[in-house]
Structure formats: C-alpha cells, structure tokens
Design a protein around this motif. Structure first.
Motif, PDB file in Angstrom:
ATOM      1  N   ILE A 196      -1.311  10.645  -6.765  1.00  0.00           N
ATOM      2  CA  ILE A 196      -0.460   9.691  -7.481  1.00  0.00           C
ATOM      3  C   ILE A 196       1.007   9.905  -7.123  1.00  0.00           C
ATOM      4  O   ILE A 196       1.757   8.952  -6.877  1.00  0.00           O
ATOM      5  CB  ILE A 196      -0.678   9.826  -9.001  1.00  0.00           C
ATOM      6  CG1 ILE A 196      -2.095   9.378  -9.361  1.00  0.00           C
ATOM      7  CG2 ILE A 196       0.349   9.006  -9.773  1.00  0.00           C
ATOM      8  CD1 ILE A 196      -2.462   9.658 -10.804  1.00  0.00           C
ATOM      9  N   LEU A 197       1.431  11.159  -7.062  1.00  0.00           N
ATOM     10  CA  LEU A 197       2.825  11.455  -6.716  1.00  0.00           C
ATOM     11  C   LEU A 197       3.144  11.017  -5.291  1.00  0.00           C
ATOM     12  O   LEU A 197       4.181  10.388  -5.038  1.00  0.00           O
ATOM     13  CB  LEU A 197       3.096  12.946  -6.882  1.00  0.00           C
ATOM     14  CG  LEU A 197       3.081  13.484  -8.315  1.00  0.00           C
ATOM     15  CD1 LEU A 197       3.293  14.984  -8.318  1.00  0.00           C
ATOM     16  CD2 LEU A 197       4.146  12.791  -9.168  1.00  0.00           C
ATOM     17  N   VAL A 198       2.270  11.327  -4.354  1.00  0.00           N
ATOM     18  CA  VAL A 198       2.507  10.965  -2.955  1.00  0.00           C
ATOM     19  C   VAL A 198       2.538   9.444  -2.791  1.00  0.00           C
ATOM     20  O   VAL A 198       3.343   8.901  -2.033  1.00  0.00           O
ATOM     21  CB  VAL A 198       1.429  11.586  -2.054  1.00  0.00           C
ATOM     22  CG1 VAL A 198       1.509  11.024  -0.637  1.00  0.00           C
ATOM     23  CG2 VAL A 198       1.601  13.098  -2.009  1.00  0.00           C
ATOM     24  N   SER A 199       1.676   8.746  -3.509  1.00  0.00           N
ATOM     25  CA  SER A 199       1.626   7.287  -3.379  1.00  0.00           C
ATOM     26  C   SER A 199       2.910   6.619  -3.841  1.00  0.00           C
ATOM     27  O   SER A 199       3.183   5.472  -3.484  1.00  0.00           O
ATOM     28  CB  SER A 199       0.445   6.727  -4.175  1.00  0.00           C
ATOM     29  OG  SER A 199       0.665   6.854  -5.568  1.00  0.00           O
ATOM     30  N   GLN A 200       3.727   7.345  -4.636  1.00  0.00           N
ATOM     31  CA  GLN A 200       4.968   6.776  -5.138  1.00  0.00           C
ATOM     32  C   GLN A 200       6.185   7.197  -4.318  1.00  0.00           C
ATOM     33  O   GLN A 200       7.288   6.711  -4.564  1.00  0.00           O
ATOM     34  CB  GLN A 200       5.188   7.192  -6.597  1.00  0.00           C
ATOM     35  CG  GLN A 200       4.092   6.752  -7.540  1.00  0.00           C
ATOM     36  CD  GLN A 200       3.888   5.250  -7.533  1.00  0.00           C
ATOM     37  OE1 GLN A 200       4.834   4.489  -7.553  1.00  0.00           O
ATOM     38  NE2 GLN A 200       2.629   4.833  -7.503  1.00  0.00           N
ATOM     39  N   LEU A 201       6.001   8.069  -3.327  1.00  0.00           N
ATOM     40  CA  LEU A 201       7.149   8.554  -2.570  1.00  0.00           C
ATOM     41  C   LEU A 201       7.858   7.438  -1.809  1.00  0.00           C
ATOM     42  O   LEU A 201       9.085   7.384  -1.754  1.00  0.00           O
ATOM     43  CB  LEU A 201       6.702   9.644  -1.581  1.00  0.00           C
ATOM     44  CG  LEU A 201       6.309  10.997  -2.183  1.00  0.00           C
ATOM     45  CD1 LEU A 201       5.860  11.946  -1.081  1.00  0.00           C
ATOM     46  CD2 LEU A 201       7.480  11.593  -2.955  1.00  0.00           C
ATOM     47  N   ILE A 202       7.079   6.551  -1.186  1.00  0.00           N
ATOM     48  CA  ILE A 202       7.665   5.503  -0.363  1.00  0.00           C
ATOM     49  C   ILE A 202       8.509   4.554  -1.193  1.00  0.00           C
ATOM     50  O   ILE A 202       9.570   4.096  -0.771  1.00  0.00           O
ATOM     51  CB  ILE A 202       6.557   4.721   0.371  1.00  0.00           C
ATOM     52  CG1 ILE A 202       5.735   5.683   1.239  1.00  0.00           C
ATOM     53  CG2 ILE A 202       7.165   3.624   1.233  1.00  0.00           C
ATOM     54  CD1 ILE A 202       6.522   6.399   2.304  1.00  0.00           C
ATOM     55  N   SER A 203       8.049   4.261  -2.416  1.00  0.00           N
ATOM     56  CA  SER A 203       8.749   3.270  -3.246  1.00  0.00           C
ATOM     57  C   SER A 203       9.662   3.912  -4.280  1.00  0.00           C
ATOM     58  O   SER A 203      10.169   3.216  -5.161  1.00  0.00           O
ATOM     59  CB  SER A 203       7.721   2.388  -3.963  1.00  0.00           C
ATOM     60  OG  SER A 203       6.883   3.172  -4.796  1.00  0.00           O
ATOM     61  N   ALA A 204       9.900   5.224  -4.177  1.00  0.00           N
ATOM     62  CA  ALA A 204      10.691   5.906  -5.207  1.00  0.00           C
ATOM     63  C   ALA A 204      12.120   5.379  -5.270  1.00  0.00           C
ATOM     64  O   ALA A 204      12.675   5.171  -6.344  1.00  0.00           O
ATOM     65  CB  ALA A 204      10.680   7.415  -4.947  1.00  0.00           C
ATOM     66  N   ARG A 205      12.735   5.159  -4.118  1.00  0.00           N
ATOM     67  CA  ARG A 205      14.136   4.717  -4.105  1.00  0.00           C
ATOM     68  C   ARG A 205      14.265   3.226  -4.389  1.00  0.00           C
ATOM     69  O   ARG A 205      15.199   2.786  -5.040  1.00  0.00           O
ATOM     70  CB  ARG A 205      14.769   5.048  -2.757  1.00  0.00           C
ATOM     71  CG  ARG A 205      14.881   6.545  -2.473  1.00  0.00           C
ATOM     72  CD  ARG A 205      15.624   6.804  -1.195  1.00  0.00           C
ATOM     73  NE  ARG A 205      16.987   6.280  -1.247  1.00  0.00           N
ATOM     74  CZ  ARG A 205      17.841   6.303  -0.219  1.00  0.00           C
ATOM     75  NH1 ARG A 205      17.456   6.831   0.931  1.00  0.00           N
ATOM     76  NH2 ARG A 205      19.053   5.824  -0.348  1.00  0.00           N
ATOM     77  N   GLN A 206      13.337   2.432  -3.861  1.00  0.00           N
ATOM     78  CA  GLN A 206      13.385   0.986  -4.055  1.00  0.00           C
ATOM     79  C   GLN A 206      11.999   0.490  -4.477  1.00  0.00           C
ATOM     80  O   GLN A 206      11.272  -0.102  -3.673  1.00  0.00           O
ATOM     81  CB  GLN A 206      13.830   0.289  -2.767  1.00  0.00           C
ATOM     82  CG  GLN A 206      15.266   0.604  -2.360  1.00  0.00           C
ATOM     83  CD  GLN A 206      15.670  -0.119  -1.093  1.00  0.00           C
ATOM     84  OE1 GLN A 206      14.968  -0.098  -0.094  1.00  0.00           O
ATOM     85  NE2 GLN A 206      16.820  -0.774  -1.138  1.00  0.00           N
ATOM     86  N   PRO A 207      11.632   0.711  -5.723  1.00  0.00           N
ATOM     87  CA  PRO A 207      10.270   0.362  -6.159  1.00  0.00           C
ATOM     88  C   PRO A 207       9.973  -1.134  -6.133  1.00  0.00           C
ATOM     89  O   PRO A 207       8.812  -1.523  -6.090  1.00  0.00           O
ATOM     90  CB  PRO A 207      10.223   0.911  -7.589  1.00  0.00           C
ATOM     91  CG  PRO A 207      11.643   1.023  -8.024  1.00  0.00           C
ATOM     92  CD  PRO A 207      12.421   1.354  -6.793  1.00  0.00           C
ATOM     93  N   LEU A 208      11.010  -1.976  -6.158  1.00  0.00           N
ATOM     94  CA  LEU A 208      10.784  -3.418  -6.173  1.00  0.00           C
ATOM     95  C   LEU A 208      10.890  -4.058  -4.789  1.00  0.00           C
ATOM     96  O   LEU A 208      10.642  -5.254  -4.647  1.00  0.00           O
ATOM     97  CB  LEU A 208      11.792  -4.098  -7.116  1.00  0.00           C
ATOM     98  CG  LEU A 208      11.663  -3.743  -8.596  1.00  0.00           C
ATOM     99  CD1 LEU A 208      12.726  -4.473  -9.406  1.00  0.00           C
ATOM    100  CD2 LEU A 208      10.281  -4.070  -9.125  1.00  0.00           C
ATOM    101  N   ALA A 209      11.255  -3.269  -3.777  1.00  0.00           N
ATOM    102  CA  ALA A 209      11.471  -3.831  -2.445  1.00  0.00           C
ATOM    103  C   ALA A 209      10.223  -4.519  -1.883  1.00  0.00           C
ATOM    104  O   ALA A 209      10.335  -5.640  -1.350  1.00  0.00           O
ATOM    105  CB  ALA A 209      11.963  -2.747  -1.493  1.00  0.00           C
ATOM    106  N   PRO A 210       9.016  -3.924  -1.979  1.00  0.00           N
ATOM    107  CA  PRO A 210       7.837  -4.640  -1.457  1.00  0.00           C
ATOM    108  C   PRO A 210       7.566  -5.952  -2.181  1.00  0.00           C
ATOM    109  O   PRO A 210       7.158  -6.933  -1.555  1.00  0.00           O
ATOM    110  CB  PRO A 210       6.696  -3.635  -1.687  1.00  0.00           C
ATOM    111  CG  PRO A 210       7.355  -2.310  -1.771  1.00  0.00           C
ATOM    112  CD  PRO A 210       8.666  -2.572  -2.441  1.00  0.00           C
ATOM    113  N   LEU A 211       7.830  -6.002  -3.473  1.00  0.00           N
ATOM    114  CA  LEU A 211       7.615  -7.235  -4.226  1.00  0.00           C
ATOM    115  C   LEU A 211       8.626  -8.303  -3.807  1.00  0.00           C
ATOM    116  O   LEU A 211       8.270  -9.475  -3.648  1.00  0.00           O
ATOM    117  CB  LEU A 211       7.730  -6.959  -5.730  1.00  0.00           C
ATOM    118  CG  LEU A 211       7.611  -8.178  -6.659  1.00  0.00           C
ATOM    119  CD1 LEU A 211       6.301  -8.913  -6.418  1.00  0.00           C
ATOM    120  CD2 LEU A 211       7.710  -7.731  -8.117  1.00  0.00           C
TER     121      LEU A 211
END
Length: 374
Positions: A152-167
């Motif tokens: 769960i922690l690793v899956s959030q690393l990519i979006s930690a700084r910009q969690p809304l960027a993929p959306l």
C-alpha cells in the motif's frame, strides 16, 4: 524480420507497463527486507507474496481490495498454521480441515471472491508445500500483514507529491477526445462525406473505454488523498468530479447518437445547413472549455475553473440556439435527431460543470432552443 517485430512489440509493452513492474519489484523486495532485517523472520515467503497479491489488484480499488486480500491471506495462514500444529502437515485430514475452515471463515465474514480464493490458496500452500517448522503462527500472520502494508505504501509513492495529477490528465484526455470527435462530425457533415461520418461513429463507439478510465482515476485519486494527510481537505474536489462523471458519460452517449444521425444525414441528397456546422463547432468549444474547467478545479485554480465554466455555458447555449433555429426550415428526421442531441449534450455539459440545479439548466437550454418556459 518476425523476430525483430516481436522485439519491438515487447519493448513497446515494457515502455507502457514499466510502472507496475517497478512497483511490484520494489514492494516485494522491501517487504522481504522489513521482515528479515527488522522483524527477524528467516524465511518470510508470505511478506513478498502478499505484496505482489495486493499490487495485482485493479488500480482505483487497490485500497479496499488490499485490506480484503491482506486479511484473507493472513486468515488463511493463521488457520493453516493452527491446523498443522494440531494434525500435522501434508495429511489428507489436514488438507480437508484447512480448506473447510478457511473457506467457511471467509464466507462467514462476507469476504469477496478474491479474498476467499487468496485465503484458501495461502492456506493450501502451507499444508502442501511449505516446510514444517515450529512456532510459525505469529511469523506467517505478520508476514502477510507486512507485505500488504508495504504494498500500500509503495503504491502511493508515485502519486505522493501530486495525487490528483493522473486524474487531471485523464479528464483532459476524455474531454479532448470528445471535442475532437464533435469537430470530426462537423467536418464530415460540412463535406457531406459519409465515410468520414462513419469513421467518427466508430470513434464514438470506442469512447466508453475512456469514460471507464476516468472513473478508475476518480477512485484512485480518492484513495490517494485519503492516505495523504495534508491533502485530505481536497477530497471534495474529487467528489465533485465523481458526481459529474455520470453527466460526462451521458454526454458521450449523446455524441454517439449524434454521430449515428450524422451518418444518415450525409446519405441524403440535400445539403447540410451551415448553421448546423457552426452549432457543432460551438458545441465542441463547449466540450473543450468544460474539460478545462474540470482540470482547473482539480488543480485548485478556482478563478480559471469559473471562467472556463462560463465559457462552456456560453458556447453550449449558442450551439443550442443555432440548432434550434433550424426547426423553422422543416428539417428531415436525421437533422431533428442531431438537434435533439445537441440539446442533450449541452444539458449534460452544464450539469457536469455545476451550471445550477436541473430546473435552472433545463430552463436556460430550452430558452436558447426557443421553447416557452414551463
């Protein structure tokens, strides 16, 4: 040549799928390190295994599935260890008892199908394959929890700084494709080109996948913000997009019907009214502006979001006004259908960008169409 083609396709798949590979590798390795170095388990098979299981879940549903899978695996491991301690490993009655208790426990607590299967497989592995040791209950139970937590922690690393960027990116992609589609329909009608209209209809039929990706990113963004303490206050923006997703889906369906009517209209000998072409281009402008309003709202640029929403409303109402003026010419049925879909798409766009309640939106659109107030 065949071998080179296979290599190119394989390289392309790797370029597109490198992120899940990197996530799974990092999570499994980190789970192994945590279990061996920090906890001291000499054979922590279930830590990396649980990490891989969790990361194999669909993105956007990973948090909920992760909890279910971790609990399922942990329950299967615990049941198997207890039964092995009582009956011994690899016996027929041991296998029977482990599977019966694991499935019964999972079903009794209302676990999902994925959880039930993972619990049973984990328990079966311990009975049939795993070597026998002593006092493994706490180790294996903790292994599964460690692996799931690390995943769960690793899956959030990519979006930690910009969690809304993929959306934001997915919203722009959907509205960009929809805008291009409406413009292609307008071009096909302007050139009276039936093959081009059919091609636009084919594209319209494939838009559902883009809507599905947007829905997935909405769920994923909500999960990411829930885990991001300092950004939880932005959850209302994701909820707003979630509420508008249905209207976006309706707009896509309306444009698909519009494209189908455009194919029929290009087959008629009469020319297409110029005002219809202008109306469709105005509708495309409204779609583009609505997408930018949604992206700006997610980027916390409220001033731009409001301005783009106003642009979307003006363009959508102008499209309806121009299309409504064609009723006076006694249009053929395909043209009437297109006018109706221009109206329906405008309504869904205005609802999607928060243009007021249903009565207000319908009132403004029908006024632009030239209908008397209800």
């Amino acid at each position: 040549m065949v071998g080179m083609g296979w290599l190119r396709r394989g390289a392309g798949r790797l370029r597109q799928g490198w992120l899940p590979i990197a996530e799974a590798t990092l999570a499994a390795t980190a789970a192994w390190v945590v279990d061996t170095r920090l906890i001291g388990h000499p054979q922590p098979f279930f830590a990396p295994a649980a990490a891989l299981i969790v990361l194999g879940q669909t993105r956007g549903q990973r948090m909920r599935r992760a909890v279910e899978v971790v609990l399922g695996v942990a329950a299967g491991v615990l049941v198997a260890d207890l039964v092995i301690e009582a009956l011994g490993p690899r016996g027929t009655w041991t296998i029977f008892t482990v599977i019966l208790l694991t499935l019964g426990l999972a079903v009794a607590v209302g676990a999902s199908t994925v959880t039930v299967v993972q619990a049973a497989v984990s328990a079966l592995y311990l009975v049939v394959i795993s070597p026998t040791t002593t006092s493994l209950v706490p180790f294996r139970f903790v292994d599964a929890l460690v692996g799931g937590g690390v995943a769960i922690l690793v899956s959030q690393l990519i979006s930690a700084r910009q969690p809304l960027a993929p959306l934001v990116a997915q919203a722009r992609e959907l509205f960009g494709e929809l805008c291009t589609l409406v413009e292609e329909i307008a071009d096909a009608l302007e050139r009276h080109n039936e093959p081009a209209a059919r091609e636009a209809l084919t594209r319209a039929r494939g838009m559902d996948a883009t809507v599905d990706r947007l829905e997935t990113e909405v769920t994923a963004a909500g999960e990411a913000l829930s885990l991001h303490i300092r950004r939880r206050r932005d959850l209302h923006r994701v909820h707003a997009v979630d509420a508008s997703t249905r209207q976006v889906d309706y707009a896509v369906r309306n444009v698909r019907v519009l494209a189908r009517a455009a194919v029929t209209l290009t087959r008629l000998p009469a020319g297409v009214p110029a005002d219809l072409i202008v109306a469709l281009r105005s509708l495309a402008t409204a779609v583009r502006a609505a997408g930018e309003a949604l992206a700006a709202d997610l980027s916390m640029d409220d001033a731009t979001a409001d301005r783009r929403a106003d642009e979307a409303e003006r363009a959508a109402l102008e499209a309806v006004r121009l299309a409504g003026g064609l009723f006076s010419t006694g249009p053929p049925l395909p043209l009437i259908m297109i006018i109706g879909q221009v109206r329906a798409t405008a309504i869904d766009l205005l609802r999607g960008v928060g243009g007021g309640d249903d009565a207000e939106v319908l009132g403004r659109v029908d006024a632009a169409l030239g209908l008397p107030p209800v």
